[in-house]
Design a protein around this motif. Structure first.
Motif, PDB file in Angstrom:
ATOM      1  N   THR A  76      -5.803  18.312  -9.143  1.00  0.00           N
ATOM      2  CA  THR A  76      -6.978  17.230  -8.713  1.00  0.00           C
ATOM      3  C   THR A  76      -8.049  19.037  -8.976  1.00  0.00           C
ATOM      4  OG1 THR A  76      -5.666  16.830  -6.340  1.00  0.00           O
ATOM      5  CG2 THR A  76      -8.289  17.413  -6.288  1.00  0.00           C
ATOM      6  N   ASN A  77      -8.894  17.872  -9.818  1.00  0.00           N
ATOM      7  CA  ASN A  77      -9.982  19.154 -10.102  1.00  0.00           C
ATOM      8  C   ASN A  77     -11.583  19.357  -9.123  1.00  0.00           C
ATOM      9  OD1 ASN A  77     -11.297  20.701 -11.582  1.00  0.00           O
ATOM     10  ND2 ASN A  77     -11.813  19.534 -13.245  1.00  0.00           N
ATOM     11  N   TYR A  78     -12.067  19.972  -9.008  1.00  0.00           N
ATOM     12  CA  TYR A  78     -13.746  19.626  -8.603  1.00  0.00           C
ATOM     13  C   TYR A  78     -14.957  20.139  -9.818  1.00  0.00           C
ATOM     14  CZ  TYR A  78      -9.323  21.098  -5.927  1.00  0.00           C
ATOM     15  OH  TYR A  78      -8.654  22.163  -4.828  1.00  0.00           O
ATOM     16  N   PHE A  79     -15.559  18.851  -9.119  1.00  0.00           N
ATOM     17  CA  PHE A  79     -17.170  18.803  -9.167  1.00  0.00           C
ATOM     18  C   PHE A  79     -17.795  19.639  -8.100  1.00  0.00           C
ATOM     19  CE2 PHE A  79     -14.501  16.462 -12.439  1.00  0.00           C
ATOM     20  CZ  PHE A  79     -14.888  16.847 -13.658  1.00  0.00           C
ATOM     21  N   TYR A  80     -18.887  20.156  -8.494  1.00  0.00           N
ATOM     22  CA  TYR A  80     -19.912  20.971  -7.411  1.00  0.00           C
ATOM     23  C   TYR A  80     -21.363  20.538  -7.785  1.00  0.00           C
ATOM     24  CZ  TYR A  80     -23.788  23.353  -4.439  1.00  0.00           C
ATOM     25  OH  TYR A  80     -24.112  24.293  -3.465  1.00  0.00           O
ATOM     26  N   ILE A  81     -21.988  19.941  -6.563  1.00  0.00           N
ATOM     27  CA  ILE A  81     -23.272  19.636  -6.732  1.00  0.00           C
ATOM     28  C   ILE A  81     -24.048  18.884  -5.197  1.00  0.00           C
ATOM     29  CG2 ILE A  81     -22.768  16.542  -6.778  1.00  0.00           C
ATOM     30  CD1 ILE A  81     -25.869  18.441  -9.005  1.00  0.00           C
ATOM     31  N   ASP A  82     -25.048  19.922  -5.373  1.00  0.00           N
ATOM     32  CA  ASP A  82     -26.315  20.189  -3.397  1.00  0.00           C
ATOM     33  C   ASP A  82     -26.629  19.004  -4.299  1.00  0.00           C
ATOM     34  OD1 ASP A  82     -26.863  20.449  -2.175  1.00  0.00           O
ATOM     35  OD2 ASP A  82     -27.726  22.606  -2.527  1.00  0.00           O
ATOM     36  N   GLN A 107     -21.101  16.947   2.608  1.00  0.00           N
ATOM     37  CA  GLN A 107     -20.556  17.219   1.376  1.00  0.00           C
ATOM     38  C   GLN A 107     -21.213  17.610   0.101  1.00  0.00           C
ATOM     39  OE1 GLN A 107     -17.101  17.465   1.688  1.00  0.00           O
ATOM     40  NE2 GLN A 107     -17.436  16.694   3.527  1.00  0.00           N
ATOM     41  N   THR A 108     -20.730  17.977  -0.090  1.00  0.00           N
ATOM     42  CA  THR A 108     -21.213  18.988  -2.163  1.00  0.00           C
ATOM     43  C   THR A 108     -20.195  18.891  -2.814  1.00  0.00           C
ATOM     44  OG1 THR A 108     -20.825  20.991  -1.265  1.00  0.00           O
ATOM     45  CG2 THR A 108     -23.465  20.461  -1.165  1.00  0.00           C
ATOM     46  N   THR A 109     -19.187  17.933  -2.742  1.00  0.00           N
ATOM     47  CA  THR A 109     -18.105  18.399  -4.310  1.00  0.00           C
ATOM     48  C   THR A 109     -17.565  16.506  -4.071  1.00  0.00           C
ATOM     49  OG1 THR A 109     -16.782  20.491  -3.386  1.00  0.00           O
ATOM     50  CG2 THR A 109     -15.512  18.807  -4.381  1.00  0.00           C
ATOM     51  N   LEU A 110     -17.226  16.802  -5.281  1.00  0.00           N
ATOM     52  CA  LEU A 110     -17.003  15.726  -6.238  1.00  0.00           C
ATOM     53  C   LEU A 110     -15.078  16.283  -6.045  1.00  0.00           C
ATOM     54  CD1 LEU A 110     -17.174  12.258  -6.547  1.00  0.00           C
ATOM     55  CD2 LEU A 110     -17.567  13.104  -8.752  1.00  0.00           C
ATOM     56  N   TYR A 111     -14.519  15.253  -5.442  1.00  0.00           N
ATOM     57  CA  TYR A 111     -13.124  15.251  -6.336  1.00  0.00           C
ATOM     58  C   TYR A 111     -12.816  14.794  -7.644  1.00  0.00           C
ATOM     59  CZ  TYR A 111     -12.774  17.549  -1.639  1.00  0.00           C
ATOM     60  OH  TYR A 111     -13.137  18.806  -0.787  1.00  0.00           O
ATOM     61  N   GLU A 112     -12.008  15.152  -8.171  1.00  0.00           N
ATOM     62  CA  GLU A 112     -10.677  14.420  -9.721  1.00  0.00           C
ATOM     63  C   GLU A 112      -9.771  14.362  -8.864  1.00  0.00           C
ATOM     64  OE1 GLU A 112     -11.846  14.411 -13.756  1.00  0.00           O
ATOM     65  OE2 GLU A 112      -9.924  15.654 -13.635  1.00  0.00           O
ATOM     66  N   PHE A 113      -9.303  13.607  -9.027  1.00  0.00           N
ATOM     67  CA  PHE A 113      -7.427  12.985  -9.099  1.00  0.00           C
ATOM     68  C   PHE A 113      -6.756  12.829  -9.867  1.00  0.00           C
ATOM     69  CE2 PHE A 113      -3.774  10.567  -7.012  1.00  0.00           C
ATOM     70  CZ  PHE A 113      -2.989  11.775  -6.945  1.00  0.00           C
ATOM     71  N   ASN A 114      -5.896  13.376 -10.846  1.00  0.00           N
ATOM     72  CA  ASN A 114      -5.154  12.185 -11.999  1.00  0.00           C
ATOM     73  C   ASN A 114      -3.666  12.084 -11.735  1.00  0.00           C
ATOM     74  OD1 ASN A 114      -3.633  12.162 -14.564  1.00  0.00           O
ATOM     75  ND2 ASN A 114      -4.564  13.415 -15.424  1.00  0.00           N
ATOM     76  N   PRO A 115      -3.680  10.949 -11.082  1.00  0.00           N
ATOM     77  CA  PRO A 115      -2.529  10.075 -10.836  1.00  0.00           C
ATOM     78  C   PRO A 115      -1.260  10.318 -10.929  1.00  0.00           C
ATOM     79  CG  PRO A 115      -3.368   8.429 -11.862  1.00  0.00           C
ATOM     80  CD  PRO A 115      -5.382   9.751 -12.175  1.00  0.00           C
ATOM     81  N   TRP A 134       1.216  -1.224   0.124  1.00  0.00           N
ATOM     82  CA  TRP A 134      -0.243   0.040  -0.240  1.00  0.00           C
ATOM     83  C   TRP A 134       0.904   1.241   0.442  1.00  0.00           C
ATOM     84  CZ3 TRP A 134      -4.978  -0.462  -0.976  1.00  0.00           C
ATOM     85  CH2 TRP A 134      -5.748  -1.482  -0.508  1.00  0.00           C
ATOM     86  N   LYS A 135       0.337   2.472  -1.091  1.00  0.00           N
ATOM     87  CA  LYS A 135       0.991   3.612  -0.721  1.00  0.00           C
ATOM     88  C   LYS A 135       0.191   4.384  -1.042  1.00  0.00           C
ATOM     89  CE  LYS A 135       1.747   4.057  -5.725  1.00  0.00           C
ATOM     90  NZ  LYS A 135       3.301   4.974  -7.029  1.00  0.00           N
ATOM     91  N   ILE A 136       0.515   6.117  -0.165  1.00  0.00           N
ATOM     92  CA  ILE A 136      -0.671   6.773  -0.162  1.00  0.00           C
ATOM     93  C   ILE A 136      -0.037   7.891  -1.057  1.00  0.00           C
ATOM     94  CG2 ILE A 136      -1.644   8.809   1.687  1.00  0.00           C
ATOM     95  CD1 ILE A 136      -0.204   7.202   4.325  1.00  0.00           C
ATOM     96  N   LEU A 137      -1.343   8.263  -1.969  1.00  0.00           N
ATOM     97  CA  LEU A 137      -0.932   8.792  -3.021  1.00  0.00           C
ATOM     98  C   LEU A 137      -1.077  10.995  -2.072  1.00  0.00           C
ATOM     99  CD1 LEU A 137      -3.216   7.254  -5.337  1.00  0.00           C
ATOM    100  CD2 LEU A 137      -1.485   7.317  -5.180  1.00  0.00           C
ATOM    101  N   GLN A 138      -0.108  11.225  -3.026  1.00  0.00           N
ATOM    102  CA  GLN A 138       0.008  12.416  -2.483  1.00  0.00           C
ATOM    103  C   GLN A 138      -1.540  13.593  -2.942  1.00  0.00           C
ATOM    104  OE1 GLN A 138       1.206  13.591   0.493  1.00  0.00           O
ATOM    105  NE2 GLN A 138       1.961  11.548   0.554  1.00  0.00           N
ATOM    106  N   THR A 139      -2.199  13.511  -2.465  1.00  0.00           N
ATOM    107  CA  THR A 139      -3.450  14.554  -2.568  1.00  0.00           C
ATOM    108  C   THR A 139      -4.390  15.087  -2.041  1.00  0.00           C
ATOM    109  OG1 THR A 139      -5.338  14.634  -5.010  1.00  0.00           O
ATOM    110  CG2 THR A 139      -5.031  12.622  -3.379  1.00  0.00           C
TER     111      THR A 139
END
Length: 356
Positions: free
Chosen positions: A315-321, A302-310, A271-276
């Protein structure tokens, strides 16, 4: 243009250009108040030129395609802590717990979703006991489900009499049948993290009743691997921390676990921890699309979905209520994610939209 007015569904439009035979306008923002949510509507157009007014015979069709699209409601009972997976062009969703009435009901019904027609159809019930917080993964053309509990709010006092489940099953969509596979050899548990990788299934962490005082519980960091070829479970290396808050998922042929405020990747049996950027999340939604990793929603609210490109580590963000998606489920079809849970609303997430 000072004497010209164009209303669409009662909202004033900004006239950009006008001539004796044409008018160019900017649609009023009120027609699409939330740009990140798709919207389809028919709108009436009213035109006033000087002292003359007219309403168009044809309605304006507004078909705005965006990141989030609300689909038809799920026809079964609302639920959370269910399982979901995709096989081919269809999504599958079932089990879980219904808390919408004054009683708590554990469920075993199962459903198939067709995204092309936005329709649900009920399939053969899950053959084991009704349960919540089960584990699932897919290998080849089969979906696997096991573990879980029918005593989510009660704790037992002995490890070998937990009342939580060990039985496991494989679903074949070509026959609409479930087949019992080898029972899980460890202690029955629920709230485990699971995913598939290299044609094998993996289950880590989870919770069971302790042998201490009444209402005590025990979380684990155990790791297990299921091989469908030999129909055997094998004890493997543990997850770095004990947990009942870890959520497992796939992205490509890689296995990941989101645990509270850390994102872990399973590489070469380690296991390795990703830095994001990793906020503290309980029972979040997690999935992968085209090599990118998505996590978010869940609780606390929470109203945010996070997008991480390894690859780029961006990191990008998508909002939805979306109200209260704690313990929701998700499956991915054709690079789109479908999120369902707690209530009957179903949301399609398409990170390629809006294409502007």
């Amino acid at each position: 243009t000072l004497n010209n007015f164009v209303d669409i569904n009662g909202f004033a439009s900004n006239i950009i250009y006008s001539s004796p035979d044409s008018i160019k306008i900017e649609l009023p923002r009120e027609l699409i108040p939330e740009y990140y949510i798709s919207k389809f509507q028919k709108a009436k157009i009213s035109l006033k030129v000087g002292l003359q007014s007219v309403t168009a015979n044809k309605e304006l069709i507004i078909d705005w395609k965006s990141t989030w699209t609300k689909k038809k409601n799920f026809p079964g009972l609302a639920r959370n802590l269910a399982v979901a997976f995709s096989l081919g062009d269809f999504g599958y969703f079932g089990t879980g717990i219904n808390e919408q009435s004054n009683t708590i009901e554990y469920l075993k019904d199962f459903w198939k979703y067709d995204p092309k027609n936005d329709t649900w159809s009920q399939i053969t019930d899950f053959p084991g006991k009704a349960r919540a917080s089960a584990s699932s993964f897919t290998i080849g053309n089969l979906g696997y489900i096991g573990l879980g509990t029918e005593k989510l709010f009660w704790y037992t006092q002995k490890d070998d009499e937990t009342g939580h489940f060990k039985d496991c099953y494989a679903y074949d969509p070509s026959t609409n049948r479930w087949t019992n596979v080898e029972d899980f050899p460890g202690i029955g548990r629920y709230l485990s993290a699971s995913f598939s990788k290299d044609s094998k299934g993996f289950v880590f962490t989870g919770r069971w009743g302790d042998d201490g005082p009444i209402n005590s519980i025990r979380d684990t960091n155990e790791g297990w691997q299921y091989d469908p070829t030999s129909n055997n479970w094998t004890k493997i290396e543990n997850f770095p921390v004990t947990s009942s808050q870890a959520v497992g998922f796939n992205s490509g042929n890689q296995g990941y676990i989101y645990h509270l405020d850390k994102l872990f990747q399973y590489v070469n049996n380690e296991w390795k921890i990703l830095q994001t950027e990793t906020p503290t999340l309980y029972t979040p939604v997690t999935f992968g699309i085209k090599g990118k990793i998505y996590y978010g929603l869940g609780s606390p609210y929470q109203t945010t979905l996070y997008e991480f490109n390894p690859i780029t580590l961006k990191t990008n963000y998508f909002y939805i209520d979306i109200y209260h998606k704690r313990g929701a489920s998700v499956f991915v079809i054709d690079s789109k994610a479908y999120i369902i849970g707690n209530f009957k609303d179903v949301w399609e997430f398409d990170p390629s939209k809006p294409d502007i």
